[in-house]
Design a protein around this motif. Structure first.
Motif, short mmCIF file in Angstrom:
data_model
loop_
_atom_site.label_atom_id
_atom_site.label_comp_id
_atom_site.label_asym_id
_atom_site.label_seq_id
_atom_site.Cartn_x
_atom_site.Cartn_y
_atom_site.Cartn_z
N LEU A 99 -104.41 145.44 31.52
CA LEU A 99 -105.69 145.18 32.26
C LEU A 99 -106.35 144.00 31.66
N LEU A 100 -106.63 144.59 30.11
CA LEU A 100 -107.81 143.93 29.48
C LEU A 100 -107.34 142.78 28.86
N PHE A 101 -106.04 142.80 28.33
CA PHE A 101 -105.55 141.47 27.50
C PHE A 101 -104.74 140.54 28.48
N PHE A 102 -103.71 141.10 29.12
CA PHE A 102 -102.77 140.24 30.04
C PHE A 102 -103.21 139.80 31.40
N TRP A 103 -104.36 140.58 31.80
CA TRP A 103 -104.89 140.31 32.86
C TRP A 103 -106.39 139.30 32.89
N LYS A 104 -107.37 140.04 32.00
CA LYS A 104 -108.36 139.37 31.82
C LYS A 104 -108.91 139.04 30.08
N GLN A 105 -107.61 138.16 29.74
CA GLN A 105 -107.87 137.90 28.29
C GLN A 105 -109.12 137.25 27.81
N ASP A 106 -109.39 136.16 28.75
CA ASP A 106 -110.47 135.23 28.51
C ASP A 106 -111.81 136.03 28.35
N TYR A 107 -111.96 137.09 29.33
CA TYR A 107 -113.28 137.70 29.46
C TYR A 107 -113.41 138.76 28.30
N PHE A 108 -112.34 139.51 28.00
CA PHE A 108 -112.38 140.67 27.12
C PHE A 108 -112.28 140.30 25.70
N PHE A 109 -111.30 139.14 25.45
CA PHE A 109 -110.97 139.03 24.12
C PHE A 109 -111.15 137.51 23.50
N ASP A 110 -111.45 136.55 24.21
CA ASP A 110 -111.61 135.19 23.55
C ASP A 110 -112.87 135.22 22.59
N ARG A 111 -113.60 135.75 22.79
CA ARG A 111 -115.07 135.50 22.13
C ARG A 111 -114.45 136.24 20.62
N PHE A 112 -113.54 136.90 20.38
CA PHE A 112 -113.01 137.46 19.07
C PHE A 112 -111.94 136.80 18.18
N MET A 113 -111.32 135.89 19.12
CA MET A 113 -110.21 135.05 18.65
C MET A 113 -110.58 133.61 18.33
N GLN A 114 -111.46 133.49 17.09
CA GLN A 114 -111.89 132.17 16.94
C GLN A 114 -110.92 131.39 16.03
N GLU A 115 -110.33 132.09 15.23
CA GLU A 115 -109.28 131.13 14.21
C GLU A 115 -107.89 131.58 14.34
N MET A 116 -107.62 132.75 15.05
CA MET A 116 -106.05 133.45 15.12
C MET A 116 -105.77 133.10 16.51
N SER A 117 -104.21 133.12 16.57
CA SER A 117 -103.80 132.73 17.77
C SER A 117 -103.78 134.20 18.52
N PRO A 118 -103.67 133.96 19.87
CA PRO A 118 -103.56 135.51 20.76
C PRO A 118 -102.40 136.17 20.19
N SER A 119 -101.16 135.56 20.08
CA SER A 119 -100.04 136.25 19.47
C SER A 119 -100.27 137.29 18.39
N ARG A 120 -100.86 136.37 17.15
CA ARG A 120 -101.26 136.95 16.07
C ARG A 120 -102.40 138.08 16.09
N PHE A 121 -103.30 137.74 16.70
CA PHE A 121 -104.27 138.81 16.99
C PHE A 121 -103.95 140.04 17.63
N LEU A 122 -103.12 140.01 18.68
CA LEU A 122 -102.57 141.22 19.45
C LEU A 122 -101.52 141.83 18.44
N LEU A 123 -100.81 141.13 17.52
CA LEU A 123 -99.94 141.98 16.65
C LEU A 123 -100.61 142.86 15.72
N ILE A 124 -101.80 142.44 15.39
CA ILE A 124 -102.78 143.35 14.61
C ILE A 124 -103.43 144.53 15.43
#
Length: 418
Positions: A99-124
């Motif tokens: 729900l949070l990442f694959f549906w609403k990634q831009d709202y919940f996660f984008d503020r935190f991914m400033q230098e990492m790619s989404p895949s690398r961020f998710l891997l950690i």
């Protein structure tokens, strides 16, 4: 009762001191190195991780403590609850991630991914947060068995690891890695708890296997209560904070968040000192109304007295504490403390009464109390924010928990006033 309560709380208080020191160090690192913007992002990220952890913690873990504290259950029934709880935790984590990442990634996660790619961020992020869930899950068994000393030692060791990891993340990483280090550090705590349970596997028999229907029905009632806590609590807080960031920016929002994080610290002290002893003991008295009433009232009286003293000291020295716990410049938030500390008092007492509804599995009443408090909060903030600006948020917090407390008094009146 009071001497037993204080004695059993001594080790949990020791753990809380270390937790407070750990939280102080983490806040200080972010405040000194990243300023008010860093505190805002840390609060926002911690709120994000809580959207993953709160449902298993308040739902599955609370059910583990409830049923493992119930002396009427057989050892086999407890093992089945534990097995089912693991699968429910994994299911809840998967649904939340979807729900949070694959549906609403831009709202919940984008503020935190400033230098990492989404895949690398998710891997950690994914394994770290799942380990956070396992840490709480395993510790709930230890608490249910009332091994408070063991719980305290495990948390102290885990907190040392957490601070070390966060220091490395803030010192040597970009903001993405600094935030992720918080989840990584908490995740490592799971290995400490697992090591203890493996060493005690002959006396604490857990086991893993397929879930069963009866255990699922027992756990699901707690999950429903936890869903209400997320929707009307953490998810609501996330949305309000996101709105305030857009309205006032990261810097001004950081002033409000510094005061809000102080409140979070009180609640951590409360759950770490009182909650770990209070809930399992209360759950064991759930079939003895007289003893339960006496225990709840005495704990509430003791907690209220200590809370007034501590909040009074904080309020009278608010500029000092804000600079101490964060950094120079955070004393600008002192004017927000006035209403926040009153809300803190009612929040702490409300949690004691909410625990009663949870232990008695009064799902509808629990959800109803959460709903009413959320409506009060949104209504107050909506009406006052144009005139009071940031102070409207602390006023909303005050009225939210005053309303929550009154509703819980009404719902628990037969226990409290019989």
């Amino acid at each position: 009762m009071k001497s037993n309560f204080l004695k059993s709380s001594s080790w949990s208080f020791t753990a809380v001191v270390f937790r407070a020191l750990g939280g102080f160090t983490i806040n200080k690192l972010f405040a000194v190195m990243l300023g008010t913007s860093g505190i805002t992002l840390l609060s926002h990220f911690q709120n994000l991780t809580s959207l993953f952890t709160l449902l298993p913690s308040e739902g599955v873990n609370r059910s583990i403590m409830k049923y493992w504290s119930d002396e009427t259950l057989t050892e086999e029934e407890r093992k089945r609850v534990f097995k089912t709880g693991f699968w429910v935790t994994a299911l809840l984590f998967s649904i939340t991630l979807g729900l949070l990442f694959f549906w609403k990634q831009d709202y919940f996660f984008d503020r935190f991914m400033q230098e990492m790619s989404p895949s690398r961020f998710l891997l950690i992020f994914v394994p770290s947060v799942f380990l956070m869930l396992m840490s709480g899950y395993l510790n709930s068994v230890i608490l249910a068995l009332r091994k408070v000393k063991t719980y305290a030692i495990i948390n102290i060791v885990g907190l040392v690891l957490l601070v070390a990891v966060v220091y490395g993340g803030v010192k040597f990483g970009a903001i993405d890695m600094a935030l992720l280090s918080f989840a990584i550090g908490y995740g490592l705590m799971a290995f400490v708890a697992l090591g203890y349970l493996l060493a005690k596997r002959r006396s604490i028999k857990l086991g893993f296997g397929s879930p069963d229907k009866q255990s699922f029905q027992r756990i699901w009632k707690f999950v429903l209560m936890a869903i209400s806590a997320i929707v009307f609590g953490r998810l609501l807080d996330f949305a309000v904070r996101d709105y305030v960031i857009d309205l006032y920016g990261l810097d001004r929002t950081g002033l409000w968040q510094s005061v809000a994080k102080m409140s979070t610290s009180y609640l951590l002290v409360f759950t770490g000192t009182v909650g770990v002893v209070y809930y399992p003991k209360m759950a064991s008295l759930i079939h003895e109304p007289g003893a339960l009433k006496s225990y709840v009232l005495k704990v509430m009286g003791f907690v209220a007295f200590v809370t007034v003293l501590c909040l009074g000291v904080y309020y009278l020295n608010k500029e000092f504490f804000l600079k101490l716990f964060f950094s120079q410049g955070f004393e600008r938030a002192a004017y927000l403390v006035r209403y926040q500390v009153i809300g803190d008092f009612f929040a702490i007492l409300s949690y004691l009464l909410a625990y009663v509804l949870s232990a008695r599995v009064e799902t509808v009443k629990y959800i109803g109390a959460q709903f009413v408090s959320a409506i009060i909060y949104l209504g107050t903030v909506g009406l006052l924010i144009d005139h009071f600006e940031l102070e409207a948020l602390t006023l909303g917090y005050l009225w939210r928990y005053l309303g929550f407390f009154i509703v819980l008094i009404i719902f628990n009146r037969r226990l409290l006033f019989r």
